[in-house]
Design an enzyme around this catalytic site. Structure first.
Site, PDB file in Angstrom:
ATOM      1  N   LYS A  99       0.230 -19.626  28.369  1.00  0.00           N
ATOM      2  CA  LYS A  99      -0.882 -19.579  29.328  1.00  0.00           C
ATOM      3  C   LYS A  99      -0.456 -20.360  30.576  1.00  0.00           C
ATOM      4  CE  LYS A  99      -5.888 -20.293  29.441  1.00  0.00           C
ATOM      5  NZ  LYS A  99      -6.264 -19.153  30.258  1.00  0.00           N
TER       6      LYS A  99
HETATM    7  N1  PMP Z   1      -6.881 -13.276  28.154  1.00  0.00           N
HETATM    8  C1  PMP Z   1      -6.618 -13.999  29.256  1.00  0.00           C
HETATM    9  C2  PMP Z   1      -5.591 -13.486  30.200  1.00  0.00           C
HETATM   10  C3  PMP Z   1      -7.298 -15.187  29.520  1.00  0.00           C
HETATM   11  O1  PMP Z   1      -7.027 -15.890  30.614  1.00  0.00           O
HETATM   12  C4  PMP Z   1      -8.274 -15.624  28.602  1.00  0.00           C
HETATM   13  C5  PMP Z   1      -9.033 -16.898  28.866  1.00  0.00           C
HETATM   14  N2  PMP Z   1      -8.328 -17.999  28.397  1.00  0.00           N
HETATM   15  C6  PMP Z   1      -8.517 -14.857  27.450  1.00  0.00           C
HETATM   16  C7  PMP Z   1      -7.798 -13.682  27.252  1.00  0.00           C
HETATM   17  C8  PMP Z   1      -9.484 -15.303  26.396  1.00  0.00           C
HETATM   18  O2  PMP Z   1      -8.940 -16.405  25.718  1.00  0.00           O
HETATM   19  P1  PMP Z   1      -9.858 -17.491  25.025  1.00  0.00           P
HETATM   20  O3  PMP Z   1     -10.796 -16.749  24.150  1.00  0.00           O
HETATM   21  O4  PMP Z   1      -8.918 -18.336  24.258  1.00  0.00           O
HETATM   22  O5  PMP Z   1     -10.583 -18.209  26.111  1.00  0.00           O
END
Ligand code: PMP
Length: 291
Positions: A156
């Site tokens: 990320k």
């Molecule tokens: N995909 C992307 C590209 C994101 O940025 C996020 C947000 N973090 C998510 C999916 C969803 O992830 P999460 O449920 O861990 O927030």
């Protein structure tokens, strides 16, 4: 009420082990990660002072850092304690929490042993109310997710986020609420900052997480569905299949679970009637995070 810009608020931000006054939490203009998109981060929520899946998020943060070969000199445990203390210091209950790891300003070579690895945590109040039960209209964008061989989706990193940023801008300028992105093979991947699910014959269908971020909300939804006796199938999904599904929703820490009313693809609008499984999961997720 006017919104106070994020950099002009009061309170504390945790940087490299210290709680710094909010307005003094600054970095140098030559910060390496600003020039080369080299930060990794998380987005976490607290509900009534309880932080949802903090360990899972911090573990993912450290995984992202490890992929870039960043070795912060703090541990998940230290960041976990610091996050809880920060919420108390800032007197916040329902917050968005942003931990971030970045490289310092010691050098502008793309790699240098001189570069420091820094960590920070900030949080800001986002309110306690459940998200409005609005349904979204989204569009398939031509901007593709990054090839996993260029930058793994489970990293990320800020480097990933220019692509969804462009895709979202294009979608909102065209009057849509968000964009749905395809991967390098043309399969359905995810929305700009959330994962996507469909319903087919009372079963959840979601892309295999090999070119999308493996969302923590996504995993939570799969577990919640399982407890309700609803199976989830992870598989490749083509845009041509979109009109064979009955319901559609997105998941993410910030967006929680949100119904998608339509997906537009090549000018065709595919509509979903989210009246069965989606509202049950929205309710179950809302209750779980506020438990
Ligand atoms: N995909 C992307 C590209 C994101 O940025 C996020 C947000 N973090 C998510 C999916 C969803 O992830 P999460 O449920 O861990 O927030």
């Amino acid at each position: 009420m006017a919104i106070i810009p994020l950099d002009q608020r009061d309170g504390y931000i945790w940087i490299n082990g210290e709680f710094i006054e909010w307005k003094k939490a600054q970095i140098h203009i030559l910060t390496h990660s600003l020039h080369y998109s080299g930060a990794v981060y998380e987005g976490i929520r607290s509900y009534d002072s309880k932080i949802f899946k903090l360990k899972e998020h911090l573990n993912r943060l450290f995984t992202s850092a490890a992929i870039l070969k960043y070795h912060p000199d703090v541990s998940v445990e230290i960041m976990s304690l610091a996050t809880s203390k920060l919420l108390t210091l800032n007197n916040q209950k329902n917050s968005y929490i942003r931990p971030l790891i970045w490289r310092g300003s010691e050098s502008q070579r793309i790699n240098s042993g001189m570069l420091s690895i820094n960590t920070m945590i900030a949080c800001w109040e986002v309110g306690s109310t459940e998200r409005r039960a609005e349904e979204l209209n989204i569009v398939i964008t031509n901007w593709l997710k990054a090839h996993p061989g260029s930058l793994p989706p489970n990293c990320k990193s800020s480097a990933h986020y220019q692509i969804p940023s462009l895709a979202q801008l294009e979608a909102t300028e065209a009057g849509f609420d968000d964009a749905l992105m395809l991967d390098y093979r043309g399969y359905i991947a995810e929305c700009t900052v959330s994962n996507i699910f469909f319903v087919e014959n009372n079963k959840l269908i979601t892309p295999i997480p090999d070119s999308v971020l493996q969302g923590i909300t996504r995993s939570t939804i799969i577990d919640l569905a399982k407890n309700m006796g609803i199976e989830t199938e992870e598989r490749r999904i083509t845009p041509e299949e979109l009109n064979s599904f009955s319901e559609c929703f997105m998941t993410g820490t910030a967006v929680e679970v949100k119904a998608i009313k339509s997906i537009t693809h090549n000018g065709n609008k595919i509509q979903y009637n989210n009246n069965s499984i989606t509202p049950r999961l929205i309710k179950a997720y809302g209750e779980l995070v506020r438990k």
